[in-house]
Design a protein around this motif. Structure first.
Motif, PDB file in Angstrom:
ATOM      1  N   PRO A   1       0.809  -1.214   0.000  1.00 19.42           N
ATOM      2  CA  PRO A   1       0.000   0.000   0.000  1.00 19.42           C
ATOM      3  C   PRO A   1       0.849   1.274   0.000  1.00 19.42           C
ATOM      4  CG  PRO A   1       0.005  -0.964   2.171  1.00 19.42           C
ATOM      5  CD  PRO A   1       0.777  -1.895   1.283  1.00 19.42           C
ATOM      6  N   VAL A   2       1.455   1.549  -1.131  1.00 19.17           N
ATOM      7  CA  VAL A   2       2.224   2.770  -1.334  1.00 19.17           C
ATOM      8  C   VAL A   2       1.522   3.536  -2.446  1.00 19.17           C
ATOM      9  CG1 VAL A   2       4.414   3.740  -2.123  1.00 19.17           C
ATOM     10  CG2 VAL A   2       4.415   1.782  -0.567  1.00 19.17           C
TER      11      VAL A   2
ATOM     12  N   TRP B   1       3.337   2.121   3.296  1.00 17.79           N
ATOM     13  CA  TRP B   1       4.110   1.186   4.105  1.00 17.79           C
ATOM     14  C   TRP B   1       4.342  -0.088   3.307  1.00 17.79           C
ATOM     15  CZ3 TRP B   1       1.150  -3.122   5.497  1.00 17.79           C
ATOM     16  CH2 TRP B   1      -0.229  -2.953   5.528  1.00 17.79           C
ATOM     17  N   VAL B   2       5.360  -0.824   3.717  1.00 13.34           N
ATOM     18  CA  VAL B   2       5.807  -1.994   2.973  1.00 13.34           C
ATOM     19  C   VAL B   2       5.743  -3.237   3.858  1.00 13.34           C
ATOM     20  CG1 VAL B   2       7.713  -2.999   1.667  1.00 13.34           C
ATOM     21  CG2 VAL B   2       7.343  -0.528   1.604  1.00 13.34           C
ATOM     22  N   PHE B   3       4.794  -4.124   3.544  1.00  9.79           N
ATOM     23  CA  PHE B   3       4.615  -5.433   4.191  1.00  9.79           C
ATOM     24  C   PHE B   3       4.124  -5.375   5.632  1.00  9.79           C
ATOM     25  CE2 PHE B   3       8.149  -6.320   1.072  1.00  9.79           C
ATOM     26  CZ  PHE B   3       7.292  -6.719   0.065  1.00  9.79           C
ATOM     27  N   GLU B   4       4.528  -4.388   6.410  1.00  8.38           N
ATOM     28  CA  GLU B   4       4.053  -4.188   7.779  1.00  8.38           C
ATOM     29  C   GLU B   4       3.896  -2.693   8.003  1.00  8.38           C
ATOM     30  OE1 GLU B   4       6.604  -5.874  10.758  1.00  8.38           O
ATOM     31  OE2 GLU B   4       6.882  -7.730   9.643  1.00  8.38           O
TER      32      GLU B   4
ATOM     33  N   VAL C   1      12.813   5.585   5.085  1.00  5.41           N
ATOM     34  CA  VAL C   1      12.521   4.161   5.209  1.00  5.41           C
ATOM     35  C   VAL C   1      12.579   3.818   6.688  1.00  5.41           C
ATOM     36  CG1 VAL C   1      13.244   1.824   4.566  1.00  5.41           C
ATOM     37  CG2 VAL C   1      13.606   3.714   2.969  1.00  5.41           C
ATOM     38  N   ARG C   2      11.455   3.298   7.204  1.00  4.51           N
ATOM     39  CA  ARG C   2      11.381   2.921   8.613  1.00  4.51           C
ATOM     40  C   ARG C   2      11.898   4.036   9.535  1.00  4.51           C
ATOM     41  NH1 ARG C   2      12.656  -0.448   5.568  1.00  4.51           N
ATOM     42  NH2 ARG C   2      13.675  -2.362   5.388  1.00  4.51           N
ATOM     43  N   ASP C   3      11.402   5.256   9.355  1.00  3.68           N
ATOM     44  CA  ASP C   3      11.730   6.424  10.179  1.00  3.68           C
ATOM     45  C   ASP C   3      13.177   6.907  10.042  1.00  3.68           C
ATOM     46  OD1 ASP C   3       9.108   6.484  11.185  1.00  3.68           O
ATOM     47  OD2 ASP C   3       9.622   5.022  12.739  1.00  3.68           O
ATOM     48  N   ARG C   4      13.894   6.446   9.034  1.00  4.32           N
ATOM     49  CA  ARG C   4      15.259   6.933   8.797  1.00  4.32           C
ATOM     50  C   ARG C   4      15.279   7.682   7.473  1.00  4.32           C
ATOM     51  NH1 ARG C   4      17.293   1.316   9.942  1.00  4.32           N
ATOM     52  NH2 ARG C   4      17.136   1.194  12.199  1.00  4.32           N
TER      53      ARG C   4
END
Length: 182
Positions: free
Chosen positions: A77-78, A90-93, A109-112
């Motif tokens: 769901p991007v 988000w990607v997969f989770e 990516v993941r808050d980075r």
């Protein structure tokens, strides 16, 4: 002595980032998207075919693949909004947030958050083409282009939601109605 080493490490890191920032663009390298470099790849995850073909290009830095088509193939769901120059989702989770901001030149990516590297995201006539290596990093999987067989293999240490769905579909296809069994 320790401060000297820290200063040397800081200078080396700054020099590396400055060299990275001055990487020439595609047009400066003389590469622009063209039919001779275009690819049509079948996306595969193990024994499962993922959606339709994925377009891409062979670039001086390696293979890039159509971002939107990979998002569809992996059913993540991007949302891409080229008019705003953004992709978000988000990607997969849900904890694996992804945001690409072309205007700011960043990817989160993941808050980075980090700057987009030269050649990482290219504009093509069909949309955004992302380096297979970068997209693998963003999605937390391996993406292995196999140009000889016109494939892009997706590998993951854990089963992805799209793989679990394909397995359920395969099991459902093997179930026959009770009337057929008599």
């Amino acid at each position: 002595m320790a401060r000297w080493r820290e200063g040397l490490a800081l200078a080396a890191a700054f020099a590396a980032s400055a060299a990275h920032a001055s990487t020439p663009s595609d047009s400066e390298k003389g590469w622009v998207p063209n039919e001779d470099d275009s690819l049509l790849l079948e996306a595969r995850l193990g024994r499962y075919r993922l959606g339709g073909e994925v377009q891409g290009y062979q670039t001086p830095d390696g293979v890039c693949v159509d971002f939107g088509q990979m998002v569809e193939a992996l059913d993540v769901p991007v949302t891409l909004d080229p008019a705003r120059g953004k992709a978000e989702g988000w990607v997969f989770e849900e904890r694996n947030r992804l945001e690409v901001d072309r205007g700011a030149g960043t990817v989160t990516v993941r808050d980075r958050e980090r700057p987009l590297a030269a050649g990482e995201l290219r504009e093509t006539p069909d949309g955004w083409c992302v380096s297979a290596k970068s997209l693998a990093e963003w999605f937390g999987v391996e993406l292995l282009p196999d140009l000889r067989n016109a494939l892009i293999q997706v590998r993951s240490p854990v089963k992805l939601p799209v793989e679990l769905a394909a397995e359920r579909k395969a099991r459902a296809a093997s179930v026959r109605p009770l009337a057929e069994m008599k």
